[in-house]
Design an enzyme around this catalytic site. Structure first.
Site, PDB file in Angstrom:
ATOM      1  CB  CYS A 267      -0.978  -0.051   1.185  1.00 15.24           C
ATOM      2  SG  CYS A 267      -2.347   1.107   1.019  1.00 15.24           S
ATOM      3  CG  HIS A 360      -4.239  -3.860   2.718  1.00 18.11           C
ATOM      4  ND1 HIS A 360      -3.460  -3.396   3.748  1.00 18.11           N
ATOM      5  CD2 HIS A 360      -4.719  -2.770   2.072  1.00 18.11           C
ATOM      6  CE1 HIS A 360      -3.470  -2.067   3.731  1.00 18.11           C
ATOM      7  NE2 HIS A 360      -4.223  -1.668   2.717  1.00 18.11           N
ATOM      8  CD  GLU A 362      -2.818  -6.515   5.431  1.00 17.00           C
ATOM      9  OE1 GLU A 362      -3.567  -5.526   5.464  1.00 17.00           O
ATOM     10  OE2 GLU A 362      -1.961  -6.676   4.524  1.00 17.00           O
TER      11      GLU A 362
END
Length: 394
Positions: A267, A360, A362
């Site tokens: 990001c 993202h 995660e």
């Protein structure tokens, strides 16, 4: 419901004068920030506690919010970072076995001003047409002030473009996330220095689950701070604000790349890699926010459904490998693109060990299509270490 517990009057005012009336949600008062919308149908707690939402008023496109309550385990950081919250239908009570409290009480307890009972579909359509914009939520006595006065207050706040926010949300002291604390059985395979620009708690956990010790360092860290933890690689996290203001982090990353350390960015980290390579960044009209954003991996042709939260993007050519404007870093290519609007979603360096993505992997609250990127970074560290050992032997 008694009068004492009835929500107060509230209104949302956008910088162009568009006004939406509803009732208070969470704390009563005034909240100023940039109005943005997020398209996820779940994960509202992770969204609110994501530091990348600092100084923003979050508009939830999903109509029913708060039905699973809140719990300590799902927080991405120690507090709610969103400046304010906009929902259509707030749940009257949570219904989930993991719930430890109501979202309304959590917002109130942390002083987060919100508004409920507004047409979030209309707000979202307006922001898509006009772009993300300055806004304010006013409730209780503040909602009774003249609208012209409130609009002037909205427009007097600074724009997100040009704001430097990473240092404000970053950890002030370094800390370590150990693999053994996240189910890894055995010695750590690698150690990384993770520069916290607004890092989400799930990110070091995903590394730790794979046997990587994570040294989380403040946003103001220097190359000496990085080298002090003897890392096998360096990671730059997500975070809020305009990447054009991140001169210190860009300078640090250039030193990291010059030192030959493997690098991975997510990001904001992707935008900083873009700048470090010599590319520019720009503000998107309304950004990408939500857990249902389609991205194409140009190397494999596979489509990933990704979690995203960004209002800025890298301005890099998408027509194959090019020599980076900072020529000492060699060739680079755009590795991933958005299938919604063709925005750059990833960079891959071909002559140095560095890559990044705009989304993202995660992805707390999902999806998990991109979790392989953590393994890719581990493989990059392993291959770099092997090449270094071979050179030393020769």
């Amino acid at each position: 419901m008694s009068e004492a517990t009835m929500p107060a009057q509230a209104l949302l005012i956008l910088e162009d004068g568009r006004t939406f009336r509803g009732t208070s949600y969470g704390a009563v008062g005034t909240a100023l920030g940039e109005a943005v919308f997020t398209t996820g149908m779940t994960g509202y707690q992770e969204t609110l506690t994501d530091p990348s939402y600092a100084r923003q008023l979050i508009v939830q496109t999903a109509p029913h919010i708060g039905n699973t309550g809140v719990n300590a385990a799902d927080n991405e950081s120690a507090k709610i970072w969103a400046a304010g919250y906009v929902v259509r239908d707030a749940a009257r009570r949570p219904s989930n076995w993991r719930s430890e409290g109501t979202l309304d009480d959590e917002l109130s307890g942390q002083g987060i001003v919100g508004i409920q009972g507004v047409d979030t579909r209309a707000i979202t359509r307006h922001l898509r047409e006009r772009g993300a914009m300055k806004a304010g939520i006013f409730s209780g006595a503040d909602a009774l002030r003249p609208e012209a006065e409130l609009l002037a207050e909205v427009n007097a706040q600074p724009s997100m473009e040009g704001l430097q926010l990473a240092e404000a949300v970053s950890a002030t002291e370094a800390y370590v996330v150990e693999p053994a604390d996240h189910g890894w059985d055995g010695e750590a395979k690698f150690a990384i220095a993770a520069i916290d620009l607004g890092i989400k708690g799930m990110t070091p956990q995903r590394f730790a689950e794979r046997g990587v010790r994570v040294h989380v360092l403040p946003a103001t860290s220097t190359l000496a701070d990085v080298q002090a933890v003897n890392p096998d690689g360096v990671f730059l996290s997500n975070g809020p604000g305009d990447p054009a203001t991140a001169d210190a982090q860009v300078a640090l990353l250039r030193e990291v790349l010059d030192a030959g350390l493997p690098f991975f960015g997510i990001c904001f980290g992707n935008q900083i890699l873009g700048r470090a390579l010599g590319f520019g960044t720009y503000k998107l009209r309304y950004g990408h926010r939500g857990i249902n954003q389609p991205v194409m991996d140009r190397a494999t042709g596979k489509v990933e459904i990704t979690s995203q939260n960004h209002g800025f993007a890298v301005d890099a050519p998408k027509d194959g490998a090019v020599t980076a404007p900072e020529e000492r870093f060699g060739r680079v290519e755009v590795s991933h693109v958005s299938l919604n609007d063709d925005v750059v979603e990833g960079l891959a360096c071909l002559d140095i060990p560095a890559f990044s993505v705009q989304y993202h992997p995660e992805a707390a609250a999902g999806p998990h299509d991109s979790a392989y990127l953590f393994d890719r970074f581990i493989d990059l560290m392993a291959s770099t270490a092997a090449a270094t050992q071979t050179e030393e032997k020769n």
